[in-house]
Design an enzyme around this catalytic site. Structure first.
Site, PDB file in Angstrom:
ATOM      1  N   ASP A 133       3.848   0.891  12.075  1.00  0.00           N
ATOM      2  CA  ASP A 133       2.927   0.311  11.433  1.00  0.00           C
ATOM      3  C   ASP A 133       2.735  -1.185  11.878  1.00  0.00           C
ATOM      4  O   ASP A 133       1.538  -1.946  11.783  1.00  0.00           O
ATOM      5  CB  ASP A 133       2.822   0.222  10.003  1.00  0.00           C
ATOM      6  CG  ASP A 133       2.570   1.490   9.323  1.00  0.00           C
ATOM      7  OD1 ASP A 133       1.944   2.489  10.235  1.00  0.00           O
ATOM      8  OD2 ASP A 133       2.632   1.731   8.106  1.00  0.00           O
ATOM      9  N   LYS A 168       0.851  -1.344   0.092  1.00  0.00           N
ATOM     10  CA  LYS A 168      -0.096   0.051   0.117  1.00  0.00           C
ATOM     11  C   LYS A 168       0.793   1.335   0.028  1.00  0.00           C
ATOM     12  O   LYS A 168       0.513   2.117  -0.948  1.00  0.00           O
ATOM     13  CB  LYS A 168      -1.037   0.046   1.145  1.00  0.00           C
ATOM     14  CG  LYS A 168      -1.730   1.498   1.388  1.00  0.00           C
ATOM     15  CD  LYS A 168      -2.741   1.279   2.758  1.00  0.00           C
ATOM     16  CE  LYS A 168      -2.101   1.954   4.102  1.00  0.00           C
ATOM     17  NZ  LYS A 168      -1.712   3.460   3.890  1.00  0.00           N
ATOM     18  N   ASN A 169       1.835   1.334   0.923  1.00  0.00           N
ATOM     19  CA  ASN A 169       2.774   2.504   1.055  1.00  0.00           C
ATOM     20  C   ASN A 169       3.569   2.839  -0.208  1.00  0.00           C
ATOM     21  O   ASN A 169       4.293   3.701  -0.265  1.00  0.00           O
ATOM     22  CB  ASN A 169       3.511   2.505   2.523  1.00  0.00           C
ATOM     23  CG  ASN A 169       2.241   2.728   3.487  1.00  0.00           C
ATOM     24  OD1 ASN A 169       1.285   2.913   3.350  1.00  0.00           O
ATOM     25  ND2 ASN A 169       2.891   2.636   4.696  1.00  0.00           N
ATOM     26  N   ARG A 186      -8.902  -0.245   4.166  1.00  0.00           N
ATOM     27  CA  ARG A 186      -7.946   0.633   3.482  1.00  0.00           C
ATOM     28  C   ARG A 186      -6.718   0.043   3.249  1.00  0.00           C
ATOM     29  O   ARG A 186      -6.085   0.722   2.150  1.00  0.00           O
ATOM     30  CB  ARG A 186      -7.572   1.889   4.554  1.00  0.00           C
ATOM     31  CG  ARG A 186      -8.927   2.653   4.775  1.00  0.00           C
ATOM     32  CD  ARG A 186      -8.365   4.043   5.389  1.00  0.00           C
ATOM     33  NE  ARG A 186      -7.334   4.258   5.143  1.00  0.00           N
ATOM     34  CZ  ARG A 186      -6.093   4.731   5.863  1.00  0.00           C
ATOM     35  NH1 ARG A 186      -6.416   4.586   7.339  1.00  0.00           N
ATOM     36  NH2 ARG A 186      -5.173   5.065   5.443  1.00  0.00           N
ATOM     37  N   CYS A 218      -5.466   8.059   8.866  1.00  0.00           N
ATOM     38  CA  CYS A 218      -5.780   7.384  10.187  1.00  0.00           C
ATOM     39  C   CYS A 218      -5.776   8.579  11.253  1.00  0.00           C
ATOM     40  O   CYS A 218      -4.907   9.263  11.235  1.00  0.00           O
ATOM     41  CB  CYS A 218      -4.911   6.151  10.501  1.00  0.00           C
ATOM     42  SG  CYS A 218      -5.372   4.700   9.814  1.00  0.00           S
ATOM     43  N   ARG A 258      -0.913  14.888  12.498  1.00  0.00           N
ATOM     44  CA  ARG A 258       0.056  14.744  11.376  1.00  0.00           C
ATOM     45  C   ARG A 258       0.230  15.700  10.354  1.00  0.00           C
ATOM     46  O   ARG A 258      -0.428  15.857   9.528  1.00  0.00           O
ATOM     47  CB  ARG A 258      -0.876  13.461  10.495  1.00  0.00           C
ATOM     48  CG  ARG A 258      -0.791  12.169  11.449  1.00  0.00           C
ATOM     49  CD  ARG A 258      -1.164  10.835  10.692  1.00  0.00           C
ATOM     50  NE  ARG A 258      -0.328  10.265   9.723  1.00  0.00           N
ATOM     51  CZ  ARG A 258      -0.593   9.187   9.052  1.00  0.00           C
ATOM     52  NH1 ARG A 258      -1.550   8.543   9.440  1.00  0.00           N
ATOM     53  NH2 ARG A 258       0.283   8.588   8.258  1.00  0.00           N
TER      54      ARG A 258
HETATM   55  C1  UD1 Z   1       3.952   6.876   6.392  1.00  0.00           C
HETATM   56  C2  UD1 Z   1       3.237   5.829   6.222  1.00  0.00           C
HETATM   57  C3  UD1 Z   1       2.630   5.366   7.362  1.00  0.00           C
HETATM   58  C4  UD1 Z   1       3.721   5.130   8.354  1.00  0.00           C
HETATM   59  C5  UD1 Z   1       4.572   6.367   8.663  1.00  0.00           C
HETATM   60  C6  UD1 Z   1       5.704   6.272   9.453  1.00  0.00           C
HETATM   61  C7  UD1 Z   1       2.255   6.050   3.836  1.00  0.00           C
HETATM   62  C8  UD1 Z   1       0.929   6.441   3.076  1.00  0.00           C
HETATM   63  N1  UD1 Z   1       2.187   6.215   5.100  1.00  0.00           N
HETATM   64  O1  UD1 Z   1       3.311   8.223   6.878  1.00  0.00           O
HETATM   65  O2  UD1 Z   1       1.939   4.156   7.232  1.00  0.00           O
HETATM   66  O3  UD1 Z   1       3.054   4.960   9.625  1.00  0.00           O
HETATM   67  O4  UD1 Z   1       5.102   6.666   7.154  1.00  0.00           O
HETATM   68  O5  UD1 Z   1       6.657   5.234   9.092  1.00  0.00           O
HETATM   69  O6  UD1 Z   1       3.311   5.860   3.268  1.00  0.00           O
HETATM   70  N2  UD1 Z   1       5.929  14.962  10.622  1.00  0.00           N
HETATM   71  C9  UD1 Z   1       5.945  16.284  10.709  1.00  0.00           C
HETATM   72  N3  UD1 Z   1       5.790  17.075   9.516  1.00  0.00           N
HETATM   73  C10 UD1 Z   1       5.587  16.782   8.513  1.00  0.00           C
HETATM   74  C11 UD1 Z   1       5.453  15.314   8.512  1.00  0.00           C
HETATM   75  C12 UD1 Z   1       5.876  14.466   9.621  1.00  0.00           C
HETATM   76  O7  UD1 Z   1       6.022  16.744  12.013  1.00  0.00           O
HETATM   77  O8  UD1 Z   1       5.347  17.704   7.622  1.00  0.00           O
HETATM   78  C13 UD1 Z   1       5.903  14.037  11.776  1.00  0.00           C
HETATM   79  C14 UD1 Z   1       4.870  13.323  11.869  1.00  0.00           C
HETATM   80  O9  UD1 Z   1       4.014  13.889  12.753  1.00  0.00           O
HETATM   81  C15 UD1 Z   1       5.334  11.886  12.492  1.00  0.00           C
HETATM   82  C16 UD1 Z   1       6.721  11.588  11.905  1.00  0.00           C
HETATM   83  O10 UD1 Z   1       7.042  12.897  11.262  1.00  0.00           O
HETATM   84  O11 UD1 Z   1       5.771  12.220  14.059  1.00  0.00           O
HETATM   85  C17 UD1 Z   1       6.958  10.684  10.598  1.00  0.00           C
HETATM   86  O12 UD1 Z   1       5.592  10.922   9.882  1.00  0.00           O
HETATM   87  P1  UD1 Z   1       5.791  10.525   8.098  1.00  0.00           P
HETATM   88  O13 UD1 Z   1       7.044   9.754   8.072  1.00  0.00           O
HETATM   89  O14 UD1 Z   1       5.601  11.804   7.509  1.00  0.00           O
HETATM   90  O15 UD1 Z   1       4.639   9.561   8.103  1.00  0.00           O
HETATM   91  P2  UD1 Z   1       3.550   9.554   6.815  1.00  0.00           P
HETATM   92  O16 UD1 Z   1       4.335   9.813   5.548  1.00  0.00           O
HETATM   93  O17 UD1 Z   1       2.335  10.546   7.054  1.00  0.00           O
END
Ligand code: UD1
Length: 418
Positions: A305, A22-23, A397, A116, A121
């Site tokens: 995850d 998925k990711n 999902r 989720c 986020r």
């Molecule tokens: C992706 C994955 C999700 C997984 C996560 C962590 C997808 C669709 N989703 O989510 O399944 O759980 O990686 O491995 O690939 N953060 C900020 N600011 C930002 C972006 C992130 O503060 O602009 C923080 C987030 O709050 C979190 C951390 O960084 O604490 C990691 O988030 P991130 O790696 O961006 O997760 P996702 O890309 O949302």
């Protein structure tokens, strides 16, 4: 209301092929926009998040259809550069369309993404990185308006290795003049898969899988055929299910290197695991031991995850296991539901302490998010009686044929549509 009903106590036995990731596929579907041609995405999982991405692509004017397990996306024509709020709210990954549309047509209107509820986020890293590439981004009542007179390659340092921000930068940088160097990039295998897809389209991206990714922008791109990597989190879920229920299961089509933190934890818990090339076999007698603390961290650390499903597998283990959730603030929402089944779990901030109990009992529980929902099913497999899991749209999902796969492995499980 749709439910998954599991009757616990049956060992699992047999072989399944793990779905495409998925990711991986979600950012790749956004990336098809850059190609301006026909892309064949093989091993594309049938998930409601993929349906959401298809809806966005069609809204933008692209032609999308299934050919068995392959999704064919034709992005030759792109008629629009906005995404309606309702579509943005369907999933978190919709934010990756930002970098892709910006690179292709230099203008995007979209609202904040959904996904989720795992705590805040934010997308501040995404926005500040795109700004440093030359995007002009303004926000009005939750709607982002982005445009550019031309993106320009630059050096970007992420303050955290965010998966989504890394993907957005890579996509936007493909449309930027010159070279972009991204430091402290996320190193997840799904980023390397995105790079592979882009290179097949003619892009010049290197370094994905390491902390520094280099993108040479403005290469002429075209369509391609790409096979998505295996879903390591779906694989981790089936391994957790096998560990909890006992028995011997074999997962085909996986990359064991992507799962080493999960297999190490399950081995410590008493499972016997063999892996070679694309196959992992797990044997469990269903009696697990507590393990050393699990701390979630960016890849190659233990995946956030997989936290919920591993926790579910250890509910009846002998001893106490400590979990520390370092990625998302609110990723223990499954715990209250597991407690209803008789689990002994205490939470303090980012720490959850799981004391193994002798038995779990089936009851009615609600999925609170995607992985937390899968964890309730893993718990149900080892509970006495019937566990009814509600809100299964969360599970749908991210899991393709979840009930069918577990049925194939011998679980007593069914989906009811009421
Ligand atoms: C992706 C994955 C999700 C997984 C996560 C962590 C997808 C669709 N989703 O989510 O399944 O759980 O990686 O491995 O690939 N953060 C900020 N600011 C930002 C972006 C992130 O503060 O602009 C923080 C987030 O709050 C979190 C951390 O960084 O604490 C990691 O988030 P991130 O790696 O961006 O997760 P996702 O890309 O949302």
């Amino acid at each position: 209301m749709n439910l998954i009903e599991v009757t616990g106590g049956r060992p699992l036995q047999g072989e399944i092929r793990v779905q495409g990731a998925k990711n991986s596929v979600l950012p790749i579907l956004a990336a098809t926009i850059l190609s301006g041609g026909v892309c064949e995405i093989q091993r594309c999982p049938r998930l409601s998040d993929v349906d959401s991405a298809i809806r966005i692509l069609r809204y933008l004017g692209c032609d999308v259809h299934w050919e068995a397990e392959t999704l064919v996306v034709d992005t030759t024509v792109l008629q629009r550069c906005d995404i309606p709020d309702a579509m943005m709210r369907e999933m978190r990954s919709s934010v990756i369309f930002l970098g892709a549309i910006l690179a292709r047509i230099g203008q995007v209107d979209m609202s904040y993404p959904g996904g989720c509820e795992l705590g805040p986020r934010p997308i501040d890293f995404h926005l500040s990185a795109l700004r440093s590439l030359g995007a002009d981004i303004t926000e009005n009542a939750g709607v982002l308006h982005c445009d550019t007179t031309g993106l320009q390659g630059t050096e970007i340092v992420l303050s955290l290795p965010s998966v989504g921000a890394t993907e957005n930068v890579i996509l936007a940088a493909c449309g930027a003049e010159g070279t972009t160097v991204l430091h402290n990039a996320a190193r997840e295998p799904e980023i390397a898969d995105l790079q592979k897809f882009l290179c097949l389209c003619g892009a010049e991206v290197r370094g994905a899988g390491s902390s520094t990714v280099v993108i040479e922008g403005k290469r002429p791109l075209h369509g391609c055929r790409h096979q998505v990597i295996a879903d390591r989190i779906a694989a981790a879920t089936y391994l957790a299910a096998g560990a909890a229920a006992g028995g011997e299961i074999c997962l085909q089509g996986v990359d064991y290197r992507h799962l080493s933190t999960v297999t190490t934890a399950l081995s410590e818990a008493g499972c016997r695991i063999r892996s070679d090339n694309h196959v992992i076999t797990l044997y469990s007698d269903g009696h697990l031991r507590a393990i050393s603390p699990i701390r979630t961290s960016p890849y190659p650390g233990f995946p956030t995850d997989a936290q919920a499903v591993l926790m579910a597998a250890l509910l009846k283990s002998t001893g106490t296991t400590v979990f520390v959730e370092n990625i998302f603030e609110n990723r223990y929402r499954h715990v209250a539901e597991l407690t209803r089944m008789g689990a002994d779990i205490r939470i303090e901030g980012r720490v959850a302490v799981v004391c193994g109990v002798e038995k779990l009992r089936g009851t009615s529980v609600q999925a609170t998010d995607l992985r937390g929902g899968a964890a309730l099913v893993v718990a149900g497999l080892q509970a006495e009686g019937v566990t009814q899991v509600g809100n299964i749209h969360h599970i749908e999902r991210g899991y393709n044929d979840f009930v069918e796969n577990l049925t194939h492995l011998g679980a007593e499980i069914r989906r009811t549509d009421t």
